[in-house]
Design an enzyme around this catalytic site. Structure first.
Site, PDB file in Angstrom:
ATOM      1  N   ALA A 101      53.173 134.175 -30.835  1.00  0.00           N
ATOM      2  CA  ALA A 101      53.411 134.903 -32.093  1.00  0.00           C
ATOM      3  C   ALA A 101      54.885 135.204 -32.375  1.00  0.00           C
ATOM      4  CB  ALA A 101      52.599 136.189 -32.175  1.00  0.00           C
ATOM      5  N   ALA A 102      55.794 134.582 -31.613  1.00  0.00           N
ATOM      6  CA  ALA A 102      57.225 134.754 -31.927  1.00  0.00           C
ATOM      7  C   ALA A 102      57.501 134.220 -33.336  1.00  0.00           C
ATOM      8  CB  ALA A 102      58.080 134.020 -30.903  1.00  0.00           C
ATOM      9  N   GLY A 103      56.979 133.023 -33.600  1.00  0.00           N
ATOM     10  CA  GLY A 103      57.205 132.413 -34.911  1.00  0.00           C
ATOM     11  C   GLY A 103      56.563 133.234 -36.030  1.00  0.00           C
ATOM     12  N   ASP A 104      55.385 133.777 -35.770  1.00  0.00           N
ATOM     13  CA  ASP A 104      54.700 134.582 -36.802  1.00  0.00           C
ATOM     14  C   ASP A 104      55.451 135.890 -37.062  1.00  0.00           C
ATOM     15  OD1 ASP A 104      52.741 132.676 -37.107  1.00  0.00           O
ATOM     16  OD2 ASP A 104      51.403 133.582 -35.633  1.00  0.00           O
TER      17      ASP A 104
HETATM   18  P1  ATP Z   1      55.187 130.337 -31.571  1.00  0.00           P
HETATM   19  O1  ATP Z   1      54.385 129.133 -31.995  1.00  0.00           O
HETATM   20  O2  ATP Z   1      55.227 130.567 -30.087  1.00  0.00           O
HETATM   21  O3  ATP Z   1      54.884 131.570 -32.334  1.00  0.00           O
HETATM   22  P2  ATP Z   1      57.400 128.941 -32.814  1.00  0.00           P
HETATM   23  O4  ATP Z   1      57.525 127.632 -32.094  1.00  0.00           O
HETATM   24  O5  ATP Z   1      56.833 128.953 -34.176  1.00  0.00           O
HETATM   25  O6  ATP Z   1      56.702 130.022 -31.883  1.00  0.00           O
HETATM   26  P3  ATP Z   1      60.061 129.604 -31.915  1.00  0.00           P
HETATM   27  O7  ATP Z   1      61.124 128.767 -32.513  1.00  0.00           O
HETATM   28  O8  ATP Z   1      59.658 129.320 -30.514  1.00  0.00           O
HETATM   29  O9  ATP Z   1      58.831 129.626 -32.912  1.00  0.00           O
HETATM   30  O10 ATP Z   1      60.513 131.144 -31.953  1.00  0.00           O
HETATM   31  C1  ATP Z   1      60.660 131.857 -33.168  1.00  0.00           C
HETATM   32  C2  ATP Z   1      61.788 132.822 -33.029  1.00  0.00           C
HETATM   33  O11 ATP Z   1      61.492 133.747 -31.961  1.00  0.00           O
HETATM   34  C3  ATP Z   1      63.147 132.237 -32.648  1.00  0.00           C
HETATM   35  O12 ATP Z   1      63.827 131.724 -33.785  1.00  0.00           O
HETATM   36  C4  ATP Z   1      63.828 133.459 -32.064  1.00  0.00           C
HETATM   37  O13 ATP Z   1      64.264 134.309 -33.109  1.00  0.00           O
HETATM   38  C5  ATP Z   1      62.677 134.156 -31.328  1.00  0.00           C
HETATM   39  N1  ATP Z   1      62.597 133.743 -29.917  1.00  0.00           N
HETATM   40  C6  ATP Z   1      61.780 132.813 -29.369  1.00  0.00           C
HETATM   41  N2  ATP Z   1      61.978 132.692 -28.042  1.00  0.00           N
HETATM   42  C7  ATP Z   1      62.951 133.595 -27.731  1.00  0.00           C
HETATM   43  C8  ATP Z   1      63.623 133.963 -26.513  1.00  0.00           C
HETATM   44  N3  ATP Z   1      63.330 133.379 -25.350  1.00  0.00           N
HETATM   45  N4  ATP Z   1      64.566 134.931 -26.581  1.00  0.00           N
HETATM   46  C9  ATP Z   1      64.863 135.539 -27.752  1.00  0.00           C
HETATM   47  N5  ATP Z   1      64.277 135.217 -28.941  1.00  0.00           N
HETATM   48  C10 ATP Z   1      63.343 134.266 -28.926  1.00  0.00           C
END
Ligand code: ATP
Length: 301
Positions: free
Chosen positions: A247-250
């Site tokens: 949920a980082a991306g969300d």
């Molecule tokens: P997910 O599918 O796991 O929700 P995603 O692939 O859509 O993620 P990511 O690019 O992995 O999205 O992460 C989204 C945002 O979360 C990044 O742009 C950053 O702001 C933050 N983030 C992710 N991983 C980290 C980390 N290890 N440390 C700090 N911020 C992070």
């Protein structure tokens, strides 16, 4: 900051197992966890916790989860008046095995999420009328996404689209998008250009040429990149101890919707979303990891 999220709701059923069962095998001693998920729901919750006035348009099924989720969304301060009750299908469900090694295996049954049809959006056009920004992901039918985006554009509203899971976007939909938020894999899939770490500019330019106005590429622990016709901004991630990136991306999308809903994309808006997502990766779970506005403001200072 009036935000309308049109998207999926899921119940995540997670079994933590010693190893992923092979076909025909039964693995005992699993630990069971049930949580709320779906990209639409996660982003609606993120936007609400971060200060947005959120209406969530989603479809829930003919089971006990419909009431449970409505109550949950209401407790999060989300307007649930535009939730569709689908009497023919179950609520969306994700069946997840997570092994002790961290390896996982997931089956998603979209159920009611696929009953969110373009006709429903037409009926709800007044809610789009009242929005500052409309936010969507790709776990509902493509035709619904397109109808919503065209309606929003017709009414002069901003559209934030997070095409996850990755899907191809036709030209008509692409030209309605103000803010396209993709990770590097989605960016690569949609642009047709393989990501090599040195070619973000090429990928973003290709996506801009396809018609979207601001291209935001999230880069996990590497932070975030944005290109529009005026400028390119790249921000490193906040340095945190990441324990679970679910949920980082969300969280990022929900936060960006809040900060961009009125003034549009800026360095500050991207930094706010970067901070909210950084906090989320320091906590376990999907919606349980999403911070509040107070937490993000304290983190940034
Ligand atoms: P997910 O599918 O796991 O929700 P995603 O692939 O859509 O993620 P990511 O690019 O992995 O999205 O992460 C989204 C945002 O979360 C990044 O742009 C950053 O702001 C933050 N983030 C992710 N991983 C980290 C980390 N290890 N440390 C700090 N911020 C992070």
């Amino acid at each position: 900051m009036r935000i309308v999220v049109v998207g999926s709701s899921n119940i995540d059923m997670v079994a933590q197992v010693s190893h992923i069962p092979a076909p025909g095998e039964t693995v005992g001693n699993a630990r069971f966890i049930q949580s709320f998920g779906g990209k639409g729901a996660n982003q609606a919750v993120a936007a609400a916790r971060l200060g947005g006035s959120v209406t969530f348009v989603t479809a829930l099924g003919n089971d006990m989860y419909a009431d449970i989720l409505k109550k949950h969304f209401t407790e999060e301060g989300i307007n649930t008046n535009y939730i569709i009750d689908d009497s023919h299908h179950p609520t969306g469900t994700a069946l997840i095995y997570v092994a002790n090694s961290g390896e996982n295996c997931i089956a998603v049954a979209p159920g009611a999420n696929y009953s969110l049809l373009p006709e429903s959006i037409t009926q709800f056009s007044e809610i789009i009328e009242e929005a500052d920004i409309v936010v969507m992901q790709a776990e509902i039918p493509y035709e619904t996404i397109k109808k919503t985006a065209l309606l929003a554009k017709q009414k002069g509203k901003k559209v934030l689209f997070n095409p996850a899971p990755a899907c191809l976007i036709d030209e008509e939909l692409m030209t309605t998008i103000d803010i396209l938020v993709v990770n590097e894999l989605e960016a690569s899939f949609i642009s047709g250009i393989e990501y090599t770490e040195n070619n973000l500019d090429d990928i973003a330019q290709a996506l801009l040429r396809s018609g979207a106005r601001n291209i935001v590429i999230t880069l996990g622990s590497q932070g975030v990149y944005m290109m529009n016709e005026r400028e390119t901004i790249q921000l490193p991630s906040f340095k945190v101890k990441a324990i679970d990136t679910v949920a980082a991306g969300d969280t990022f999308c929900g936060a960006l919707a809040v900060t961009c809903s009125q003034k549009g994309i800026s360095r500050e808006a991207l930094s706010f979303a970067n901070a909210a997502a950084a906090i989320a990766v320091t906590r376990l779970g999907a919606q349980s990891s999403i911070p509040t506005l107070v937490e993000v403001n304290a983190f940034i200072q």
